[in-house]
Design a protein around this motif. Structure first.
Motif, PDB file in Angstrom:
ATOM      1  N   LYS A  77     -15.107  -4.513  -0.689  1.00  0.00           N
ATOM      2  CA  LYS A  77     -16.372  -4.002  -1.185  1.00  0.00           C
ATOM      3  C   LYS A  77     -17.373  -5.073  -1.609  1.00  0.00           C
ATOM      4  CE  LYS A  77     -14.096   0.160  -2.866  1.00  0.00           C
ATOM      5  NZ  LYS A  77     -14.137   0.912  -1.619  1.00  0.00           N
ATOM      6  N   CYS A  78     -16.903  -6.083  -2.353  1.00  0.00           N
ATOM      7  CA  CYS A  78     -17.874  -6.996  -2.941  1.00  0.00           C
ATOM      8  C   CYS A  78     -18.461  -7.952  -1.907  1.00  0.00           C
ATOM      9  CB  CYS A  78     -17.231  -7.782  -4.069  1.00  0.00           C
ATOM     10  SG  CYS A  78     -16.007  -8.975  -3.514  1.00  0.00           S
ATOM     11  N   ARG A  79     -17.707  -8.274  -0.884  1.00  0.00           N
ATOM     12  CA  ARG A  79     -18.130  -9.146   0.219  1.00  0.00           C
ATOM     13  C   ARG A  79     -18.230 -10.620  -0.182  1.00  0.00           C
ATOM     14  NH1 ARG A  79     -16.644  -5.603   3.692  1.00  0.00           N
ATOM     15  NH2 ARG A  79     -17.802  -6.470   5.417  1.00  0.00           N
ATOM     16  N   LEU A  81     -16.051 -13.024   2.369  1.00  0.00           N
ATOM     17  CA  LEU A  81     -16.364 -13.093   3.795  1.00  0.00           C
ATOM     18  C   LEU A  81     -15.984 -14.448   4.384  1.00  0.00           C
ATOM     19  CD1 LEU A  81     -19.942 -11.510   3.932  1.00  0.00           C
ATOM     20  CD2 LEU A  81     -17.817 -10.450   4.694  1.00  0.00           C
ATOM     21  N   LYS A 114     -18.959 -10.870  13.732  1.00  0.00           N
ATOM     22  CA  LYS A 114     -19.521 -10.866  12.380  1.00  0.00           C
ATOM     23  C   LYS A 114     -18.551 -11.554  11.443  1.00  0.00           C
ATOM     24  CE  LYS A 114     -21.667  -6.290  12.533  1.00  0.00           C
ATOM     25  NZ  LYS A 114     -21.580  -4.968  11.911  1.00  0.00           N
ATOM     26  N   PHE A 174     -26.990 -11.226  -4.871  1.00  0.00           N
ATOM     27  CA  PHE A 174     -27.055  -9.763  -4.959  1.00  0.00           C
ATOM     28  C   PHE A 174     -26.320  -9.249  -6.196  1.00  0.00           C
ATOM     29  CE2 PHE A 174     -27.606  -9.661  -0.143  1.00  0.00           C
ATOM     30  CZ  PHE A 174     -28.953  -9.379  -0.228  1.00  0.00           C
ATOM     31  N   TYR A 188     -14.537  -1.133  -8.109  1.00  0.00           N
ATOM     32  CA  TYR A 188     -13.634   0.017  -7.998  1.00  0.00           C
ATOM     33  C   TYR A 188     -12.219  -0.272  -8.493  1.00  0.00           C
ATOM     34  CZ  TYR A 188     -16.819   2.959  -5.182  1.00  0.00           C
ATOM     35  OH  TYR A 188     -17.863   3.719  -4.737  1.00  0.00           O
ATOM     36  N   GLN A 203     -21.092   0.977  -2.336  1.00  0.00           N
ATOM     37  CA  GLN A 203     -19.796   0.286  -2.375  1.00  0.00           C
ATOM     38  C   GLN A 203     -19.946  -1.212  -2.257  1.00  0.00           C
ATOM     39  OE1 GLN A 203     -15.972   1.738  -0.320  1.00  0.00           O
ATOM     40  NE2 GLN A 203     -17.638   2.486   0.911  1.00  0.00           N
ATOM     41  N   CYS A 204     -20.702  -1.670  -1.286  1.00  0.00           N
ATOM     42  CA  CYS A 204     -20.724  -3.115  -1.079  1.00  0.00           C
ATOM     43  C   CYS A 204     -22.012  -3.728  -1.618  1.00  0.00           C
ATOM     44  CB  CYS A 204     -20.447  -3.486   0.372  1.00  0.00           C
ATOM     45  SG  CYS A 204     -21.567  -2.826   1.576  1.00  0.00           S
ATOM     46  N   SER A 205     -21.872  -4.913  -2.179  1.00  0.00           N
ATOM     47  CA  SER A 205     -22.976  -5.501  -2.918  1.00  0.00           C
ATOM     48  C   SER A 205     -24.233  -5.760  -2.089  1.00  0.00           C
ATOM     49  CB  SER A 205     -22.537  -6.774  -3.636  1.00  0.00           C
ATOM     50  OG  SER A 205     -21.202  -7.057  -3.429  1.00  0.00           O
ATOM     51  N   PRO A 206     -24.129  -6.288  -0.855  1.00  0.00           N
ATOM     52  CA  PRO A 206     -25.383  -6.607  -0.166  1.00  0.00           C
ATOM     53  C   PRO A 206     -26.267  -5.370   0.032  1.00  0.00           C
ATOM     54  CG  PRO A 206     -23.522  -7.604   0.968  1.00  0.00           C
ATOM     55  CD  PRO A 206     -22.951  -6.681  -0.065  1.00  0.00           C
ATOM     56  N   ILE A 244     -28.318  -9.167   4.304  1.00  0.00           N
ATOM     57  CA  ILE A 244     -27.645  -7.862   4.329  1.00  0.00           C
ATOM     58  C   ILE A 244     -27.014  -7.646   5.701  1.00  0.00           C
ATOM     59  CG2 ILE A 244     -27.948  -5.367   4.176  1.00  0.00           C
ATOM     60  CD1 ILE A 244     -30.383  -5.848   2.420  1.00  0.00           C
ATOM     61  N   GLY A 304     -25.140  -7.427   8.905  1.00  0.00           N
ATOM     62  CA  GLY A 304     -23.861  -7.928   9.382  1.00  0.00           C
ATOM     63  C   GLY A 304     -22.859  -8.208   8.280  1.00  0.00           C
ATOM     64  N   ASN A 305     -23.284  -8.158   7.018  1.00  0.00           N
ATOM     65  CA  ASN A 305     -22.365  -8.507   5.939  1.00  0.00           C
ATOM     66  C   ASN A 305     -21.867  -7.301   5.160  1.00  0.00           C
ATOM     67  OD1 ASN A 305     -22.645 -11.171   6.620  1.00  0.00           O
ATOM     68  ND2 ASN A 305     -24.209 -11.596   5.094  1.00  0.00           N
ATOM     69  N   THR A 306     -22.106  -6.109   5.672  1.00  0.00           N
ATOM     70  CA  THR A 306     -21.767  -4.917   4.904  1.00  0.00           C
ATOM     71  C   THR A 306     -20.567  -4.184   5.503  1.00  0.00           C
ATOM     72  OG1 THR A 306     -23.404  -3.713   6.177  1.00  0.00           O
ATOM     73  CG2 THR A 306     -24.109  -4.561   4.061  1.00  0.00           C
ATOM     74  N   ILE A 307     -20.090  -3.180   4.782  1.00  0.00           N
ATOM     75  CA  ILE A 307     -18.930  -2.433   5.242  1.00  0.00           C
ATOM     76  C   ILE A 307     -19.281  -1.574   6.456  1.00  0.00           C
ATOM     77  CG2 ILE A 307     -17.291  -0.588   4.625  1.00  0.00           C
ATOM     78  CD1 ILE A 307     -17.443  -1.528   1.750  1.00  0.00           C
ATOM     79  N   ASP A 343     -27.142  -2.638   8.163  1.00  0.00           N
ATOM     80  CA  ASP A 343     -27.955  -3.058   9.305  1.00  0.00           C
ATOM     81  C   ASP A 343     -29.143  -2.123   9.467  1.00  0.00           C
ATOM     82  OD1 ASP A 343     -25.947  -4.821   9.640  1.00  0.00           O
ATOM     83  OD2 ASP A 343     -25.072  -3.881  11.413  1.00  0.00           O
TER      84      ASP A 343
END
Ligand code: SF4
Ligand code: FES
Lengths: 369, 452
Positions: A53-55, A58, A74, A107, A168, B357-360, B395, B397-400, B405
């Motif tokens: 979730k937090c990314r 990566l 990606k 972010f 979460y 859910q995801c930060s970006p 943002i 490409g970096n998300t769930i 996108d």
């Protein structure tokens, strides 16, 4: 002879390790350790389904596997991507990763209150560490930061939603550790919040563990709130016989006072395993009710990573400056000491203040007696 | 007149009812499939037809079907994605509302091909009245032996259930849809595992768009061979386009993907041109998340060739100078429209719909909205434009899930092609509150790129 398991070879930042199939990139990188291990704000190895979730974790997959060496298009979340044999991963050796990660840190911070000076988590906050290690200086965000109403979660746990990063973890903890989860994520997007639907206290023998899994100061221990900065307290490992949990804890002391009880953490900031290999979750009774030294058997000072601010308090082998007052005062212990020799004749002949050492310098502490 | 495969009978009186639909040749594909074909043959046929997912991504449907895991003793599910929520897109609604039996028919054939005995239609909450229409169609189909046990004596059992969502854009993402269908919060899942392996209740699942499923009917009826002949290249068959914005005839059109964008906008058969004699400024050809194009890049590609209404031509030039077919939500802007304002509207939408859910995506969408709001209301700085660019880049490409996108692309495209308009807003904070930038040079022919 037991059949030998085939291990997967994976190369991360030019270092190759062998891991069992089914291992995630993150866990493979943790085997190498150090900077090669990506930061993880939401993944928690002890919680099923966590991560992704937090990314912040990566990474770039430069080659998928020996069989299919194509790179992945990606960046992938290393905590939720399994290694393949012959995979080549770039973490800190990838510009793309560093750039994306700095973005994620930014972010995570734009709506964070940055109230570290009054936050109990300061000093052991993963977001502080993350921004220090992977963030950029300054902010490009000049809007009002998002805030939330405070929710009451009962007598023991304080939820400060404004600081939450929506990892979460606490939701998974309640799901997996207690019979009934009464809190969760309400609403969505940047207005999503951790809450109970109608004001409800979280009461369950193990719910206190949400405090330990929370990477930031969103969930804190009410019995410890505002009592002390963590780096002024002294962590010791202790245990007691507990019928509900493993009873293996860390006490955070000031003098002989037990200010706080937590589970023991490993080098990744996660709750340690017990010698039996189980996760060392502790129960509410140990955490909130046992605040006397006599409740515990002390094992000794906890090992603290030397990079942690908590490690600045040295309590073994400390060199203290020589104490000269009582000698000077012929055995008296002065409450207040002022040099009034120029205006008073009292005690003039007997007390030689020049025997007092000047202000303490590092040399004072170094000089062994 | 281009050929119609889906909407041909949509206006026959009473086509919503089973009797008329059957009289007009409905349910023939079920007879053909269940009596003369094996599930694998159907999948093969769909593969051969070149049918591509009509929901937005355009992934080959037959291929998607062939990925479905088939472990013994585990149920498989087909789920129809009727959560059509992409702004500008309303083709599925039209299809379900006017010719519901076509969807039911397609679902029976597809369920047979995939071995789904319990098939779900997940429909967005706002389409409340369509639920009744679909349920009635299902009821009728069942009463006439097209659903239930041992359909047409083939030994195949199938039931179709309609499930209403609560109206979240994110539930159109297939794994969020599955979560929601299971009764949970509609958060996209982290992949892998993919639905083809672990979908609804951890069973192998295929999620297809309404129009995709409907297209299976003509493919079975006329055969892949014939279907292939309609359209061009990898854009086979027909496509429903929902056209809206500044056009004379907004509505849903079925096209065979051989017509040019210009013809689609200006011909009387389709959009009928721009009202009030205004000029065309820009267009989003495939639903709100695909890149917006100025007139000069919309009608002609960067190479100076005519742009056509099909997958390849619309995406010619990549994101630098092209766009996407997407869901077929065709939004037209005339010279009076403000691209900054429009981009703000979309940014607001995506911020509101992010699952968080995801930060970006959670933080980035809100940030972009705030900056765009400043620019639109004359409070922007020049550096804001670059900042916006950087945020969308971080943002993408970096998300769930693809929502990140989807939120980033419109902002990127607007800055890429309409940067002057953003700069004009910054430089003219008062004027931009009173008038719009207008057409400017956006319709002027572009100098051709000289090949190196
Ligand atoms: S309250 Fe803490 S543990 Fe729970 S989601 Fe927020 S940051 Fe994570
Ligand atoms: S730790 Fe991997 S996405 Fe958060």
């Amino acid at each position: 002879m037991p059949e030998e398991k085939k291990l997967f070879k994976v190369t991360i930042d030019n270092i190759t390790v062998e891991v069992e199939p089914g291992t995630t990139i993150l866990n493979a990188a943790r085997k190498i350790g150090g900077e090669v291990a990506p930061p993880a704000m939401c993944y928690y190895s002890k919680l099923q389904g966590s991560g992704g979730k937090c990314r912040t974790c990566l990474v770039e997959v430069a080659a998928g596997s020996t069989a299919d060496p194509r790179p992945m298009p990606k960046l992938v979340a290393s905590c939720r991507t399994n290694v393949m044999d012959g995979m080549v991963v770039k973490n800190i050796t990838s510009e793309k990763v560093l750039d994306a990660r700095a973005g994620v840190v930014e972010f995570l911070l734009i709506n964070h209150p940055l109230d570290c000076p009054i936050c109990d988590q300061a000093g052991e906050c993963h977001l502080q560490d993350l921004s220090y290690e992977h963030g950029k200086e300054g902010t490009r965000y000049d809007f009002k930061r998002r805030t939330f109403e405070k929710h009451t979660l009962g007598p023991y746990i304080q939820l400060h939603m404004t600081r939450c990063i929506l990892c979460y973890r606490c939701v998974f903890t309640a799901d997996q550790l207690t019979e009934k989860r009464v809190h969760g994520v309400l609403d969505r997007g940047d207005h999503a919040e951790i809450a109970t639907y109608i004001e409800k206290s979280l009461d369950n023998d193990f719910i206190g563990n949400v405090i330990d899994v929370c990477p930031v100061g969103a969930l804190t221990d009410k019995t410890f709130r505002f009592k002390n900065r963590v780096w002024f307290t002294k962590p010791v490992d202790a245990h007691r016989n507990c019928s509900k949990c493993c009873g293996r804890t860390q006490l955070w002391l000031r003098g002989d006072e037990v200010l706080r009880v937590t589970a023991r953490k490993d080098e990744w900031g996660e709750i340690q395993n017990t010698p039996e290999g189980k996760t060392g979750w502790i129960c509410n009774e140990c955490r909130f009710e046992k605040k006397h030294l006599s409740d515990w058997t002390i094992e000794g000072p906890s090992l603290i990573n030397r990079h942690s601010v908590i490690a600045q308090g040295h309590y073994v082998g400390v060199q203290k400056p020589r104490e000269v007052f009582s000698k000077l005062m012929h055995g008296q212990k002065p409450k207040l000491l002022m040099d009034i020799h120029t205006v008073s004749e009292v005690n003039k002949p007997n007390i030689d203040l020049s025997a007092l050492p000047g202000p303490a310098t590092s040399e004072v502490f170094d000089s062994k007696e | 007149m281009s050929k119609k495969l889906l909407l041909e009978k949509a206006h026959v009186e009473g086509i919503r009812t089973y009797d008329v639909y059957r009289r007009e040749g409905g349910y023939r594909s079920v007879e053909k499939a269940l009596k003369t074909m094996s599930p694998d043959q159907i999948t093969e046929e769909v593969k051969k037809s070149g049918l591509r997912g009509r929901g937005g991504a355009g992934f080959p449907t037959g291929l998607k079907w062939s990925f479905l895991a088939k472990p013994a003793g585990v149920p498989r599910y087909l789920v129809c994605n009727s959560d059509e929520s992409e702004p500008g897109t309303f083709k599925d609604r039209y299809l379900m509302e006017f010719i519901p039996h076509l969807l039911v028919e397609g679902l029976i054939v597809s369920s047979f091909a995939l071995g789904s005995n319990r098939t779900f239609i997940y429909i967005r909450g706002e389409y409340a009245w369509i639920v009744d229409i679909l349920e009635q169609a299902i009821e009728e189909a069942k009463a006439n032996g097209w659903l239930g046990k041992n359909i047409l004596g083939s030994g195949f059992d199938c039931e179709i259930y309609v499930q209403r969502g609560a109206g979240a854009y994110i539930c159109g993402e297939e794994t969020a849809l599955i979560e929601s269908l299971e009764g949970k919060r509609g958060n996209p899942r982290i992949k892998p595992p993919f639905p083809a392996v672990k979908g609804v209740w951890d069973s192998p699942t295929v999620v297809n768009n309404v129009e995709t499923i409907a297209a299976v009917v003509p493919i079975i009826n006329i055969g892949a061979e014939e279907y292939l002949k309609i359209g061009v290249g990898k854009s086979t068959g027909t496509k429903l386009i929902s056209a809206c914005g500044n056009i004379n005839k907004p509505g849903v059109y079925e096209i065979d993907m051989t017509i040019s964008v210009e013809e689609f906008i200006y011909s009387d058969e389709y959009c009928g041109g721009i009202p009030n004699g205004k000029k065309l400024k820009a267009c989003i050809p495939g639903g709100s998340s695909v890149p917006i194009l100025p007139t000069n890049l919309l009608l002609k590609t960067a190479k100076g060739e005519t742009r056509y209404m099909n997958y390849e031509s619309l995406s010619d030039g990549g994101f630098a100078t092209g766009s996407m077919m997407g869901s077929g939500g065709f939004i037209v802007f005339d010279e009076d429209q403000c691209v900054v304002r429009h981009t703000l509207t979309l940014a607001r939408f995506y911020r509101h719909e992010s699952c968080g859910q995801c930060s970006p995506c959670r933080e980035g969408t809100g940030w972009m909205e705030k900056i765009l709001k400043n620019i639109e209301y004359g409070k922007g700085k020049m550096s804001d434009i670059d900042l916006l660019w950087d945020i969308q880049r971080k943002i993408e490409g970096n998300t769930i899930c693809p929502l990140g996108d989807a939120a980033a692309w419109p902002v990127a495209a607007a800055i890429r092609h309409f940067r002057d308009e953003f700069e004009w807003h910054v430089n003219n904070p008062d004027e931009c509150q009173k008038r719009n930038y207008g057409l400017a040079h956006y319709a002027d022919p572009r100098p051709l790129a000289v090949p190196a």
